[in-house]
Each structure stands twice: as C-alpha cells, then as structure tokens.
Design an enzyme around this catalytic site. Structure first.
Site, PDB file in Angstrom:
ATOM      1  N   PRO A  72      -0.021  18.632 -19.769  1.00  0.00           N
ATOM      2  CA  PRO A  72       1.358  18.696 -20.148  1.00  0.00           C
ATOM      3  C   PRO A  72       1.845  17.634 -21.467  1.00  0.00           C
ATOM      4  O   PRO A  72       1.785  16.517 -21.086  1.00  0.00           O
ATOM      5  CB  PRO A  72       2.185  18.523 -18.904  1.00  0.00           C
ATOM      6  N   ILE A  73       2.226  18.156 -22.516  1.00  0.00           N
ATOM      7  CA  ILE A  73       2.816  17.189 -23.332  1.00  0.00           C
ATOM      8  C   ILE A  73       4.589  17.155 -23.388  1.00  0.00           C
ATOM      9  O   ILE A  73       5.055  18.336 -23.699  1.00  0.00           O
ATOM     10  CB  ILE A  73       2.716  17.439 -24.850  1.00  0.00           C
ATOM     11  N   TYR A  74       4.944  15.946 -23.065  1.00  0.00           N
ATOM     12  CA  TYR A  74       6.429  16.212 -23.134  1.00  0.00           C
ATOM     13  C   TYR A  74       7.020  16.142 -24.841  1.00  0.00           C
ATOM     14  O   TYR A  74       6.635  15.441 -25.443  1.00  0.00           O
ATOM     15  CB  TYR A  74       6.973  14.753 -22.392  1.00  0.00           C
ATOM     16  N   LEU A 121       0.929  -1.259  -0.017  1.00  0.00           N
ATOM     17  CA  LEU A 121      -0.073  -0.032  -0.169  1.00  0.00           C
ATOM     18  C   LEU A 121       0.902   1.306   0.087  1.00  0.00           C
ATOM     19  O   LEU A 121       0.629   2.237   0.909  1.00  0.00           O
ATOM     20  CB  LEU A 121      -0.959  -0.295   1.135  1.00  0.00           C
ATOM     21  N   ARG A 153      10.815  14.540 -21.090  1.00  0.00           N
ATOM     22  CA  ARG A 153      11.529  13.839 -20.104  1.00  0.00           C
ATOM     23  C   ARG A 153      12.889  13.307 -20.511  1.00  0.00           C
ATOM     24  O   ARG A 153      12.982  12.875 -21.748  1.00  0.00           O
ATOM     25  CB  ARG A 153      10.667  12.387 -20.104  1.00  0.00           C
ATOM     26  N   LYS A 169      -0.395   8.842 -14.510  1.00  0.00           N
ATOM     27  CA  LYS A 169      -0.260   8.274 -15.542  1.00  0.00           C
ATOM     28  C   LYS A 169      -0.903   8.970 -16.921  1.00  0.00           C
ATOM     29  O   LYS A 169      -2.059   9.649 -16.588  1.00  0.00           O
ATOM     30  CB  LYS A 169      -0.427   6.779 -15.732  1.00  0.00           C
ATOM     31  N   ILE A 214       6.758  -7.122  -0.318  1.00  0.00           N
ATOM     32  CA  ILE A 214       7.430  -8.132  -0.968  1.00  0.00           C
ATOM     33  C   ILE A 214       9.060  -8.593  -0.523  1.00  0.00           C
ATOM     34  O   ILE A 214       9.504  -9.649  -0.768  1.00  0.00           O
ATOM     35  CB  ILE A 214       7.349  -8.133  -2.492  1.00  0.00           C
ATOM     36  N   LYS A 234      13.221  -3.372 -14.148  1.00  0.00           N
ATOM     37  CA  LYS A 234      12.385  -4.240 -14.498  1.00  0.00           C
ATOM     38  C   LYS A 234      13.320  -5.449 -15.126  1.00  0.00           C
ATOM     39  O   LYS A 234      13.131  -6.634 -15.049  1.00  0.00           O
ATOM     40  CB  LYS A 234      11.309  -3.902 -15.460  1.00  0.00           C
ATOM     41  N   TYR A 286      13.660   2.738 -14.070  1.00  0.00           N
ATOM     42  CA  TYR A 286      12.699   1.957 -14.072  1.00  0.00           C
ATOM     43  C   TYR A 286      12.589   0.676 -14.838  1.00  0.00           C
ATOM     44  O   TYR A 286      12.528  -0.271 -14.443  1.00  0.00           O
ATOM     45  CB  TYR A 286      11.279   2.729 -14.421  1.00  0.00           C
ATOM     46  N   THR A 314       7.420  -5.477 -18.467  1.00  0.00           N
ATOM     47  CA  THR A 314       7.100  -4.275 -19.570  1.00  0.00           C
ATOM     48  C   THR A 314       7.882  -4.561 -20.689  1.00  0.00           C
ATOM     49  O   THR A 314       9.005  -5.056 -20.705  1.00  0.00           O
ATOM     50  CB  THR A 314       7.291  -3.290 -18.729  1.00  0.00           C
ATOM     51  N   ASP A 315       7.281  -3.913 -21.850  1.00  0.00           N
ATOM     52  CA  ASP A 315       7.812  -3.958 -23.180  1.00  0.00           C
ATOM     53  C   ASP A 315       9.376  -2.548 -23.027  1.00  0.00           C
ATOM     54  O   ASP A 315      10.186  -3.012 -24.010  1.00  0.00           O
ATOM     55  CB  ASP A 315       7.034  -3.528 -24.271  1.00  0.00           C
ATOM     56  N   GLU A 316       9.264  -1.870 -21.840  1.00  0.00           N
ATOM     57  CA  GLU A 316      10.158  -1.125 -21.989  1.00  0.00           C
ATOM     58  C   GLU A 316      11.639  -1.542 -21.803  1.00  0.00           C
ATOM     59  O   GLU A 316      12.672  -0.785 -21.897  1.00  0.00           O
ATOM     60  CB  GLU A 316      10.072   0.033 -20.424  1.00  0.00           C
TER      61      GLU A 316
HETATM   62  P1  NAD Z   1       1.011   0.203  -9.897  1.00  0.00           P
HETATM   63  O1  NAD Z   1       2.178   1.546  -9.574  1.00  0.00           O
HETATM   64  O2  NAD Z   1      -0.229   0.950 -10.166  1.00  0.00           O
HETATM   65  O3  NAD Z   1       0.943  -0.595  -8.754  1.00  0.00           O
HETATM   66  C1  NAD Z   1       1.938  -1.070  -8.274  1.00  0.00           C
HETATM   67  C2  NAD Z   1       1.619  -1.849  -6.826  1.00  0.00           C
HETATM   68  O4  NAD Z   1       2.485  -2.512  -6.156  1.00  0.00           O
HETATM   69  C3  NAD Z   1       0.864  -0.826  -5.778  1.00  0.00           C
HETATM   70  O5  NAD Z   1      -0.418  -1.197  -5.251  1.00  0.00           O
HETATM   71  C4  NAD Z   1       1.898  -0.719  -4.639  1.00  0.00           C
HETATM   72  O6  NAD Z   1       1.360  -0.460  -3.398  1.00  0.00           O
HETATM   73  C5  NAD Z   1       2.352  -2.276  -4.845  1.00  0.00           C
HETATM   74  N1  NAD Z   1       3.781  -2.210  -4.431  1.00  0.00           N
HETATM   75  C6  NAD Z   1       4.858  -1.504  -4.578  1.00  0.00           C
HETATM   76  N2  NAD Z   1       5.930  -1.804  -3.851  1.00  0.00           N
HETATM   77  C7  NAD Z   1       5.835  -2.809  -3.309  1.00  0.00           C
HETATM   78  C8  NAD Z   1       6.354  -3.617  -2.229  1.00  0.00           C
HETATM   79  N3  NAD Z   1       7.670  -3.381  -1.829  1.00  0.00           N
HETATM   80  N4  NAD Z   1       5.719  -4.801  -1.567  1.00  0.00           N
HETATM   81  C9  NAD Z   1       4.407  -4.895  -2.187  1.00  0.00           C
HETATM   82  N5  NAD Z   1       3.681  -4.086  -2.791  1.00  0.00           N
HETATM   83  C10 NAD Z   1       4.327  -3.146  -3.205  1.00  0.00           C
HETATM   84  O7  NAD Z   1       1.469  -0.582 -11.193  1.00  0.00           O
HETATM   85  P2  NAD Z   1       0.995  -1.110 -12.488  1.00  0.00           P
HETATM   86  O8  NAD Z   1       0.627  -0.091 -13.361  1.00  0.00           O
HETATM   87  O9  NAD Z   1      -0.282  -1.907 -12.005  1.00  0.00           O
HETATM   88  O10 NAD Z   1       1.917  -2.313 -12.747  1.00  0.00           O
HETATM   89  C11 NAD Z   1       1.885  -3.463 -12.145  1.00  0.00           C
HETATM   90  C12 NAD Z   1       2.962  -4.296 -12.904  1.00  0.00           C
HETATM   91  O11 NAD Z   1       3.028  -4.366 -14.302  1.00  0.00           O
HETATM   92  C13 NAD Z   1       4.263  -3.554 -12.844  1.00  0.00           C
HETATM   93  O12 NAD Z   1       5.292  -4.786 -12.315  1.00  0.00           O
HETATM   94  C14 NAD Z   1       4.751  -2.870 -13.948  1.00  0.00           C
HETATM   95  O13 NAD Z   1       6.078  -2.904 -14.371  1.00  0.00           O
HETATM   96  C15 NAD Z   1       3.982  -3.853 -14.832  1.00  0.00           C
HETATM   97  N6  NAD Z   1       3.596  -3.383 -16.316  1.00  0.00           N
HETATM   98  C16 NAD Z   1       2.841  -2.184 -16.331  1.00  0.00           C
HETATM   99  C17 NAD Z   1       2.224  -1.578 -17.407  1.00  0.00           C
HETATM  100  C18 NAD Z   1       1.663  -0.164 -17.437  1.00  0.00           C
HETATM  101  O14 NAD Z   1       1.298  -0.019 -18.358  1.00  0.00           O
HETATM  102  N7  NAD Z   1       1.221   0.225 -16.171  1.00  0.00           N
HETATM  103  C19 NAD Z   1       2.964  -2.207 -18.691  1.00  0.00           C
HETATM  104  C20 NAD Z   1       3.579  -3.291 -18.700  1.00  0.00           C
HETATM  105  C21 NAD Z   1       3.711  -3.811 -17.276  1.00  0.00           C
HETATM  106  P1  TYD Z   2       3.337   7.032 -18.873  1.00  0.00           P
HETATM  107  O1  TYD Z   2       1.692   7.062 -18.749  1.00  0.00           O
HETATM  108  O2  TYD Z   2       4.032   7.844 -17.859  1.00  0.00           O
HETATM  109  O3  TYD Z   2       3.951   5.734 -19.514  1.00  0.00           O
HETATM  110  P2  TYD Z   2       5.175   5.128 -19.754  1.00  0.00           P
HETATM  111  O4  TYD Z   2       6.176   6.326 -19.673  1.00  0.00           O
HETATM  112  O5  TYD Z   2       5.798   4.006 -18.859  1.00  0.00           O
HETATM  113  O6  TYD Z   2       5.369   4.831 -21.275  1.00  0.00           O
HETATM  114  O7  TYD Z   2       3.619   8.029 -20.293  1.00  0.00           O
HETATM  115  C1  TYD Z   2       3.087   7.777 -21.583  1.00  0.00           C
HETATM  116  C2  TYD Z   2       3.557   8.658 -22.514  1.00  0.00           C
HETATM  117  O8  TYD Z   2       3.043   9.752 -22.197  1.00  0.00           O
HETATM  118  C3  TYD Z   2       5.137   8.894 -22.380  1.00  0.00           C
HETATM  119  O9  TYD Z   2       5.829   8.995 -23.716  1.00  0.00           O
HETATM  120  C4  TYD Z   2       5.329  10.065 -21.605  1.00  0.00           C
HETATM  121  C5  TYD Z   2       4.188  10.889 -21.921  1.00  0.00           C
HETATM  122  N1  TYD Z   2       3.558  11.765 -20.962  1.00  0.00           N
HETATM  123  C6  TYD Z   2       3.245  13.210 -21.403  1.00  0.00           C
HETATM  124  O10 TYD Z   2       3.669  13.686 -22.376  1.00  0.00           O
HETATM  125  N2  TYD Z   2       2.953  13.775 -20.514  1.00  0.00           N
HETATM  126  C7  TYD Z   2       2.678  13.515 -19.033  1.00  0.00           C
HETATM  127  O11 TYD Z   2       2.195  14.427 -18.076  1.00  0.00           O
HETATM  128  C8  TYD Z   2       2.691  12.054 -18.606  1.00  0.00           C
HETATM  129  C9  TYD Z   2       2.623  11.728 -17.448  1.00  0.00           C
HETATM  130  C10 TYD Z   2       3.280  11.355 -19.814  1.00  0.00           C
END
Ligand code: NAD
Ligand code: TYD
Length: 373
Positions: free
Chosen positions: A222-224, A42, A312, A206, A67, A171, A167, A141-143
C-alpha cells in the site's frame, strides 16, 4: 560548558522496542562492562525476543513496567545507582495516533513527565542520592519540525516546532517538558531529534518491514497518496552511535539533530526493496520454496504488488535533517550507506523469519498475556 559524561549504569526506557533494542545491542557491544536496565511496558510494539542475547548477560536486567509509574522509576534509579537515563519509550506509529491519540498523550507526554519527576527527585532533590554526575537523554524525532516543501532547507535545531500529527505533537510536548526541567530545575538533559530509522527488529507496521513481508506473502504494497512523500532514512545503528556521542559529549540543555542525508520518496523505497528481493530470489532457489506466494517465486516482478491507496490524513510531505551541528560539535557521521543498510535489513528479515512470524500469528501476544497476566 562542555560536558564529558562517562555513563556506566544506564536505564533504557522502551528497550524492547525497535530502536531501544538496537541501542542496547550496540551499547553492550561497545561497553561490555556497563550495567544496563531496560524498562518496558511490553505493549504490542515491545518484544522480549528482540533482547534474547542481552538477557543471558549478568549485567543486563529487563523490568516489565510503565514509565508512568514514577515510584517504580525512582526505585530503579536508586536501586541500580543509575547515572544515565536514555528515554526511547513511546507510542511511535503515526497511523495509530490518528485513530487513537489518547495512548500517545499518556505515554509520550505524561510518561516523559513521570520520568523527569523521578529523575529530579533522585538526582537533584534527595540528599542521599543527589549527584551532578547524571544525564537524562531524551530521544525525539524530526517530525516535531513539521513538513517541508521540495527545495526548503532541511530542519536545523533552530527550526521552529510545527508538529502536524497527534504523534508528533505529543513528542513535541515531551521535548518542551525536557527542556523546561533543565532550565527550571537544572536537570542535566540532552535531546536528540532523529530522522526515520530502519533496520533489524522493526515492527512490521512500519513502511520498510511491511513492504518486505508483504512481498514475501504476495500481498499488496500500500502506497499512501502519490508515493512522492519524502523521508530522510537512517540505519538504526547510526542512530545509536549518534545517541552515544550526545550522551558522552553533548552539552546539557542542548538539542542535536541526527540524520542520514538520504532523502528518498516512498515509491523509491518500495521499488528499491522490490528490486533487491527479486535479485535475492534469482540468486537463491530456496527462497521460492519458503515463500511460494511471492511474485518472484512465480516468475513475476515484486513491483506488480504496488497499490496506491487513500492518503494518510495530514500526511507530511517531506522531512530532511540538517545534522551539521552534531557533525561539527560531536564529530558525528553516519557509517552505513543507504544501499548497504537496505541490503542488511532485507537479509535480516530473510534470516529471522521466526521473529516476525511470531508477531504476525499473534503467538507473541498470546505468550505475553500468559506470562504477564
Ligand atoms: P517502538 O514503537 O518500536 O518501541 C517503543 C517501545 O516503548 C516498545 O517496546 C513499547 O513496549 C515501549 N513502551 C510504550 N509505552 C510504554 C510505557 N508507557 N512504558 C514503558 N514502555 C513503553 O518505537 P521506536 O521506533 O523504537 O522508537 C523509539 C523512540 O525513538 C521513540 O521515542 C520515537 O519517538 C523515537 N524515534 C523513532 C524514529 C523511527 O523512525 N522509528 C525516528 C526518530 C525518533
Ligand atoms: P512510517 O514508516 O509509518 O513512518 P513515518 O510516518 O513516521 O514517517 O511511514 C513512512 C512513510 O511511508 C510515510 O510517508 C507514510 C508512508 N507509508 C505508506 O505509503 N504505506 C504504508 O503502508 C505505510 C506504513 C507508510
């Protein structure tokens, strides 16, 4: 060897986060008799309100914990007789990783290793609990594959890793540890690498929820940089569906790409949301009363809020997933179109204002501090 695994007792790390909670909703919907335990620290990104429905069920348990606490994880695996660990918990926001990478190293690398150690101890080493019928599913992630130029082929599972942000580097490190625990110790692991997700319950830092909420409040969007960075967007339920297939049918030791085939520039995403919201305000007069600062409440277009800001650092130009292997070997296909997924997401944020208002007002953080001091 083709593995068919039938999960019945799951430990889901990060279950109170965006994708974790959507996965839990999806899983309990599809498998209503399975036993599901969520382990979540949390952090700012974890939200109990996202699990409200699940928490009323007898076969769902939420454990507040880290974890990195290997003993706790071992205890949960034993006490709940877990057969499947689905690992979402992570620090997940690239911008935060740029300003403070330490938490990413701790949770994403050390935390993943802690889970692997606990899984090895309980599922492989302890004679009383060792079982071949276990699965460690690692959500990545694909990143980790780095950045593409326009025209480059999309990322395949064989694309070399080239992470560019703290990040994605953290990963990538966790992916390598998961792989090593399979090759060295024989742990039954599967890893999935997914593209950008969107949908309900996404924390408003996000891009997509941030844009929706800023429009409603009449704040700049905000557009980066030049806004031409490309991401491959997937509706979150389609990610859950892909993970389900990997868990049930994925081959241990393999990795699977999951994506939506929906490449969009950031500016395109923002303009789409502006257009959709303008139309919602036109169709529903009550929205102007609820959100008087939104441009369409005052006869203006939402895209008047678009503001180009400093880029960014190290901003990856393009991500794109080639999910052919997952499609051909597991029969994976995303169900949601981009257009419908965006409409559903927008409607969810309009219908669930208390969920995000609590986050914006800090109410949730205060509540958490009081209850978990
Ligand atoms: P999120 O940040 O919304 O959620 C992360 C959760 O992990 C939160 O509930 C947080 O409280 C919990 N957490 C953080 N540190 C912790 C710890 N030490 N112990 C226990 N719980 C902990 O993230 P998300 O967007 O739901 O992403 C989930 C997973 O999917 C991640 O591993 C991320 O790398 C992967 N992922 C995300 C995306 C995306 O677009 N969001 C895409 C591909 C992969
Ligand atoms: P984000 O949702 O942070 O995901 P990721 O960086 O993991 O792909 O951002 C998605 C895209 O949007 C990324 O190219 C960064 C851009 N972005 C902005 O232009 N403005 C913003 O305020 C944010 C949060 C992201």
């Amino acid at each position: 060897m083709t593995e068919h695994h039938k999960p019945e007792r799951l430990l889901v790390t990060g279950g109170a986060g965006f994708i974790g909670c959507n996965f839990i909703h999806y899983w309990l919907d599809q498998h209503p008799h399975d036993h599901v335990v969520a382990l979540d620290a949390l952090t700012y990104a974890g939200n109990l309100a996202s699990l409200e429905d699940a928490r009323s069920r007898d076969n769902f348990h939420l454990v507040h914990g880290d974890i990195c606490d290997t003993e706790l994880v071992e205890r949960l695996l034993r006490d709940h007789r877990i057969d499947t660990l689905v690992h979402f918990a992570a620090e997940s926001h690239v911008d935060r990783s740029i300003h403070g990478p330490d938490a990413f190293i701790e949770t994403n690398i050390v935390g993943t290793h802690s889970l692997l150690k606990a899984a090895k101890q309980v599922w492989l080493d302890d004679p009383g609990t060792a079982t071949a019928d276990h699965r460690f599913h690692h959500v990545s992630t694909d990143e980790v594959y780095g950045s593409l130029e326009p025209g480059d082929p999309a990322f395949a599972e064989t694309t070399p890793y080239a992470p560019n942000s703290p990040y994605s580097a953290s990963k990538a490190a966790s992916d390598h540890l998961v792989r090593a625990y399979h090759h060295t110790y024989g742990l039954n692991v599967v890893t999935s690498n997914c593209s950008n997700n969107y949908g309900p319950y996404q924390f408003p830092e996000k891009l997509i929820p941030l844009v929706i909420i800023n429009i409603l409040h009449g704040k700049p969007l905000p557009i980066y940089g030049d806004g031409m960075n490309i991401r491959d967007w997937l509706y979150v339920d389609d990610h859950a569906r892909g993970i389900e297939l990997c868990i049930q049918q994925g081959q241990v030791g393999e990795t699977y790409n999951i994506g939506g085939n929906e490449e969009r520039t950031n500016i395109d995403i923002v303009r789409t949301l502006c257009t959709l919201l303008d139309a919602r305000f036109q169709a529903d007069a009550s929205l102007a009363a609820r959100f008087p600062d939104a441009p369409p409440a005052n006869g203006q277009a939402s895209d008047s809020l678009i503001t180009y800001v400093k880029d960014r650092p190290g901003h990856d130009r393009r991500y794109a997933i080639d999910a052919t292997k997952t499609e051909q070997t597991l029969g994976y296909q995303p169900v949601e179109t981009f257009e419908r997924g965006m409409e559903k997401t927008l409607d969810w944020y309009l219908a669930n204002e208390p969920w995000w208002q609590a986050i914006l007002s800090g109410e949730y953080t205060q509540w958490l501090e009081k209850h978990y001091a």
